[in-house]
Design an enzyme around this catalytic site. Structure first.
Site, PDB file in Angstrom:
ATOM      1  CB  ALA A   1      -0.893   0.003   1.237  1.00 53.72           C
ATOM      2  CG  ASP A   2       0.192   4.246  -2.969  1.00 52.86           C
ATOM      3  OD1 ASP A   2      -0.884   4.419  -2.356  1.00 52.86           O
ATOM      4  OD2 ASP A   2       0.269   4.272  -4.209  1.00 52.86           O
ATOM      5  CB  SER A   3       1.233   8.049   1.010  1.00 49.92           C
ATOM      6  OG  SER A   3       1.461   8.522  -0.298  1.00 49.92           O
TER       7      SER A   3
END
Length: 77
Positions: free
Chosen positions: A34-36
């Site tokens: 997951a990214d920001s």
């Protein structure tokens, strides 16, 4: 459905992963890549689904699925 099951279902849908792979110990960023932006989406979904407010400084502490479950449980209602 308990908090963990709800959060597991939300994460599985949002991140397109098998719910069976999501445990309380799962690290959202490293285990599920997951990214920001995914984290921001997750937080907005949590706020809508559970009626909690997640302050910006708390977001950094939500590393594992268990962290998220504990946060929601302690801030709900």
């Amino acid at each position: 459905m308990d908090t963990f099951e709800k959060i597991r279902a939300l994460l599985a849908e949002q991140l397109d992963i098998d719910p069976a792979k999501i445990t309380m110990e799962s690290d959202i960023m490293s285990d599920f890549e997951a990214d920001s932006l995914d984290i921001v989406d997750m937080v907005m979904t949590l706020e809508d689904e559970f009626g909690v407010e997640v302050p910006d400084d708390a977001i950094e502490t939500l590393r594992t699925v268990g962290d998220v479950v504990n946060f929601v449980d302690s801030h709900q209602g």
